[in-house]
Design an enzyme around this catalytic site. Structure first.
Site, PDB file in Angstrom:
ATOM      1  N   CYS A 133     -22.231 -31.352  -0.189  1.00 16.84           N
ATOM      2  CA  CYS A 133     -21.818 -31.422  -1.592  1.00 16.84           C
ATOM      3  C   CYS A 133     -22.254 -30.173  -2.354  1.00 16.84           C
ATOM      4  CB  CYS A 133     -22.415 -32.676  -2.225  1.00 16.84           C
ATOM      5  SG  CYS A 133     -22.028 -32.865  -3.958  1.00 16.84           S
ATOM      6  N   CYS A 136     -23.454 -30.771  -5.908  1.00 15.94           N
ATOM      7  CA  CYS A 136     -24.804 -31.354  -5.936  1.00 15.94           C
ATOM      8  C   CYS A 136     -25.875 -30.296  -5.651  1.00 15.94           C
ATOM      9  CB  CYS A 136     -24.953 -32.433  -4.872  1.00 15.94           C
ATOM     10  SG  CYS A 136     -23.622 -33.627  -4.829  1.00 15.94           S
ATOM     11  N   ASP A 137     -25.650 -29.497  -4.618  1.00 14.19           N
ATOM     12  CA  ASP A 137     -26.747 -28.681  -4.078  1.00 14.19           C
ATOM     13  C   ASP A 137     -26.584 -27.173  -4.234  1.00 14.19           C
ATOM     14  OD1 ASP A 137     -27.956 -31.021  -3.240  1.00 14.19           O
ATOM     15  OD2 ASP A 137     -26.916 -31.016  -1.314  1.00 14.19           O
TER      16      ASP A 137
HETATM   17  P1  FAD Z   1     -22.961 -44.996  -2.676  1.00 16.01           P
HETATM   18  O1  FAD Z   1     -24.070 -44.288  -3.332  1.00 16.01           O
HETATM   19  O2  FAD Z   1     -22.366 -44.415  -1.456  1.00 16.01           O
HETATM   20  O3  FAD Z   1     -23.460 -46.483  -2.367  1.00 16.01           O
HETATM   21  C1  FAD Z   1     -22.664 -47.351  -1.610  1.00 16.01           C
HETATM   22  C2  FAD Z   1     -23.528 -48.484  -1.082  1.00 16.01           C
HETATM   23  O4  FAD Z   1     -22.678 -49.427  -0.452  1.00 16.01           O
HETATM   24  C3  FAD Z   1     -24.539 -48.045  -0.022  1.00 16.01           C
HETATM   25  O5  FAD Z   1     -25.837 -48.471  -0.410  1.00 16.01           O
HETATM   26  C4  FAD Z   1     -24.072 -48.727   1.266  1.00 16.01           C
HETATM   27  O6  FAD Z   1     -25.161 -49.162   2.072  1.00 16.01           O
HETATM   28  C5  FAD Z   1     -23.314 -49.926   0.704  1.00 16.01           C
HETATM   29  N1  FAD Z   1     -22.282 -50.405   1.631  1.00 16.01           N
HETATM   30  C6  FAD Z   1     -21.301 -49.698   2.231  1.00 16.01           C
HETATM   31  N2  FAD Z   1     -20.525 -50.494   2.986  1.00 16.01           N
HETATM   32  C7  FAD Z   1     -21.046 -51.745   2.861  1.00 16.01           C
HETATM   33  C8  FAD Z   1     -20.696 -53.023   3.392  1.00 16.01           C
HETATM   34  N3  FAD Z   1     -19.643 -53.186   4.217  1.00 16.01           N
HETATM   35  N4  FAD Z   1     -21.447 -54.107   3.064  1.00 16.01           N
HETATM   36  C9  FAD Z   1     -22.512 -53.964   2.232  1.00 16.01           C
HETATM   37  N5  FAD Z   1     -22.883 -52.781   1.679  1.00 16.01           N
HETATM   38  C10 FAD Z   1     -22.159 -51.703   1.987  1.00 16.01           C
HETATM   39  N6  FAD Z   1     -24.217 -36.708  -6.769  1.00 16.01           N
HETATM   40  C11 FAD Z   1     -24.643 -36.195  -7.932  1.00 16.01           C
HETATM   41  O7  FAD Z   1     -24.145 -36.564  -8.998  1.00 16.01           O
HETATM   42  N7  FAD Z   1     -25.674 -35.288  -7.953  1.00 16.01           N
HETATM   43  C12 FAD Z   1     -26.307 -34.850  -6.828  1.00 16.01           C
HETATM   44  O8  FAD Z   1     -27.220 -34.017  -6.880  1.00 16.01           O
HETATM   45  C13 FAD Z   1     -25.882 -35.414  -5.587  1.00 16.01           C
HETATM   46  N8  FAD Z   1     -26.447 -35.030  -4.425  1.00 16.01           N
HETATM   47  C14 FAD Z   1     -26.028 -35.588  -3.253  1.00 16.01           C
HETATM   48  C15 FAD Z   1     -26.669 -35.215  -2.069  1.00 16.01           C
HETATM   49  C16 FAD Z   1     -26.300 -35.789  -0.875  1.00 16.01           C
HETATM   50  C17 FAD Z   1     -27.032 -35.384   0.380  1.00 16.01           C
HETATM   51  C18 FAD Z   1     -25.251 -36.752  -0.836  1.00 16.01           C
HETATM   52  C19 FAD Z   1     -24.862 -37.406   0.465  1.00 16.01           C
HETATM   53  C20 FAD Z   1     -24.591 -37.105  -2.008  1.00 16.01           C
HETATM   54  C21 FAD Z   1     -24.962 -36.532  -3.226  1.00 16.01           C
HETATM   55  N9  FAD Z   1     -24.334 -36.849  -4.419  1.00 16.01           N
HETATM   56  C22 FAD Z   1     -24.798 -36.347  -5.609  1.00 16.01           C
HETATM   57  C23 FAD Z   1     -23.177 -37.771  -4.444  1.00 16.01           C
HETATM   58  C24 FAD Z   1     -23.612 -39.158  -4.956  1.00 16.01           C
HETATM   59  O9  FAD Z   1     -24.766 -39.579  -4.254  1.00 16.01           O
HETATM   60  C25 FAD Z   1     -22.472 -40.130  -4.802  1.00 16.01           C
HETATM   61  O10 FAD Z   1     -21.336 -39.654  -5.491  1.00 16.01           O
HETATM   62  C26 FAD Z   1     -22.854 -41.508  -5.351  1.00 16.01           C
HETATM   63  O11 FAD Z   1     -24.011 -42.013  -4.737  1.00 16.01           O
HETATM   64  C27 FAD Z   1     -21.717 -42.495  -5.166  1.00 16.01           C
HETATM   65  O12 FAD Z   1     -22.128 -43.721  -5.648  1.00 16.01           O
HETATM   66  P2  FAD Z   1     -21.440 -45.079  -5.198  1.00 16.01           P
HETATM   67  O13 FAD Z   1     -22.120 -46.153  -5.975  1.00 16.01           O
HETATM   68  O14 FAD Z   1     -19.983 -44.948  -5.276  1.00 16.01           O
HETATM   69  O15 FAD Z   1     -21.721 -45.244  -3.642  1.00 16.01           O
END
Ligand code: FAD
Length: 307
Positions: A133, A136-137
């Site tokens: 990302c 992000c980084d």
């Molecule tokens: P997620 O955070 O992906 O959460 C989804 C959850 O659903 C997870 O806990 C998973 O376990 C659960 N899940 C999935 N499938 C199932 C299932 N079948 N049953 C039950 N549970 C399930 N964004 C920023 O804004 N700033 C940053 O600095 C940043 N840095 C990042 C660094 C890294 C290394 C990564 C990988 C991402 C980064 N991001 C950053 C992106 C950001 O983390 C994501 O955009 C954000 O977390 C998305 O949120 P979400 O709630 O959609 O899903």
């Protein structure tokens, strides 16, 4: 007998936790299910510098704060790997490995998974130079040399973004031409900070035990190995939506993402989707959180309309 809630939120990342906060604060009974620890992808993020209100915060710390907020109005949290959702009309059935829950509404917040290269050093240096990302980084690598792996739209767009920060960006691609749209390619070729290595298979991410120092690749034509010195390797070889549990609902697009309207509603009444799993452009914590707030409100309105 299956336990029943007003709403079951599947996934407790920033999106899901915000939806749970809004829905429970509106006095709905809420269950958040996650197959991992709450926090989602934030648990894999060391420092977050682009979440308003914090100049810098560790990912797991932000996850904990969001969890405390999400559960303060009575939302429950449980472990559960959701394998299927069945639409029974007014009630939806949420099936996990161990339990079945019933809910009037569902919020899908399962996020996405970045495809990995699967080479030596990728996991070791993840968060220490290996990133998926740029938004992000990228800011951690001001005036450094970087490598981008990939040749599609994301790789080249993010590579261009990185040229604003880095001193040099080398794109390593396994083919002899890019897959990115022509207009993006044109911009990339015109940018003197962008360099290209063609027909190259990445073999390893190299480092000094602490951080990335370079990316080793094999020239597919000559078979020779080379190393591009770099402080960071940004890998864009694809992103997978985590939607296998929802294939029977008829709410996914051809690539498996979940399209919604601006109220976060999917094609099925009572099923909403937010965060990285949505068909959208910017996958960030701020966007997941904004969509979570909207979904919480949309769920409330939907349930009111049932009465
Ligand atoms: P997620 O955070 O992906 O959460 C989804 C959850 O659903 C997870 O806990 C998973 O376990 C659960 N899940 C999935 N499938 C199932 C299932 N079948 N049953 C039950 N549970 C399930 N964004 C920023 O804004 N700033 C940053 O600095 C940043 N840095 C990042 C660094 C890294 C290394 C990564 C990988 C991402 C980064 N991001 C950053 C992106 C950001 O983390 C994501 O955009 C954000 O977390 C998305 O949120 P979400 O709630 O959609 O899903």
């Amino acid at each position: 007998m299956a336990k029943q809630y007003d709403v079951v939120v599947i996934g407790a990342g920033p999106g899901g936790m915000t939806a749970a906060l809004y829905a429970s604060r509106a006095n709905l009974s809420v269950l958040m299910l996650d197959r991992g620890i709450y926090g989602g992808q934030m648990n894999n993020t060391a420092e977050i510098e682009n979440y308003p209100g914090f100049s810098s915060i560790l990912g797991p710390d932000l996850g904990q704060k969001m969890y405390d907020g999400a559960t303060q109005f009575g939302a429950e949290y449980a472990y559960g790997n959701v394998t299927q959702v069945r639409n029974q009309g007014a009630l939806k059935e949420v099936i996990t490995d161990e339990d079945t829950y019933l809910a009037k509404a569902i919020v899908i917040a399962t996020g996405a998974d970045h495809k990995k290269l699967g080479v030596d050093g990728e996991e070791t240096y993840s968060g220490r130079g290996v990133s998926y990302c740029a938004v992000c980084d990228g800011a951690f690598f001001k005036n450094r040399e970087l490598v981008v792996v990939g040749g599609g739209d994301s790789a080249i767009e993010e590579g261009l973004y990185l040229t604003q920060l880095a001193s040099k960006v080398t794109v390593i691609h396994r083919r002899d031409q890019l897959r990115a749209q022509q207009i993006i390619q044109k911009r990339a070729f015109a940018n003197d900070k962008m360099n290209f290595v063609w027909n190259a298979q990445v073999e390893a991410i190299e480092g000094d035990d602490m951080k990335v120092t370079g990316v080793k690749y094999r020239d597919k034509e000559t078979g020779e190995e080379h190393v591009v010195p770099a402080s960071g390797a940004f890998i864009y070889v694809g992103v997978n939506p985590l939607t296998s549990a929802f294939t029977d609902l008829g709410i996914l697009d051809e690539a498996g993402w979940v399209p919604t309207d601006e109220l976060m509603a999917t094609r099925v009444p009572g099923i909403f989707a937010i965060g990285d799993v949505r068909a959208k452009n910017l996958r960030q914590i701020t966007t997941a959180v904004g969509e979570g707030g909207q979904a919480g409100q949309s769920v409330f309105n939907y349930i009111q309309s049932l009465n």
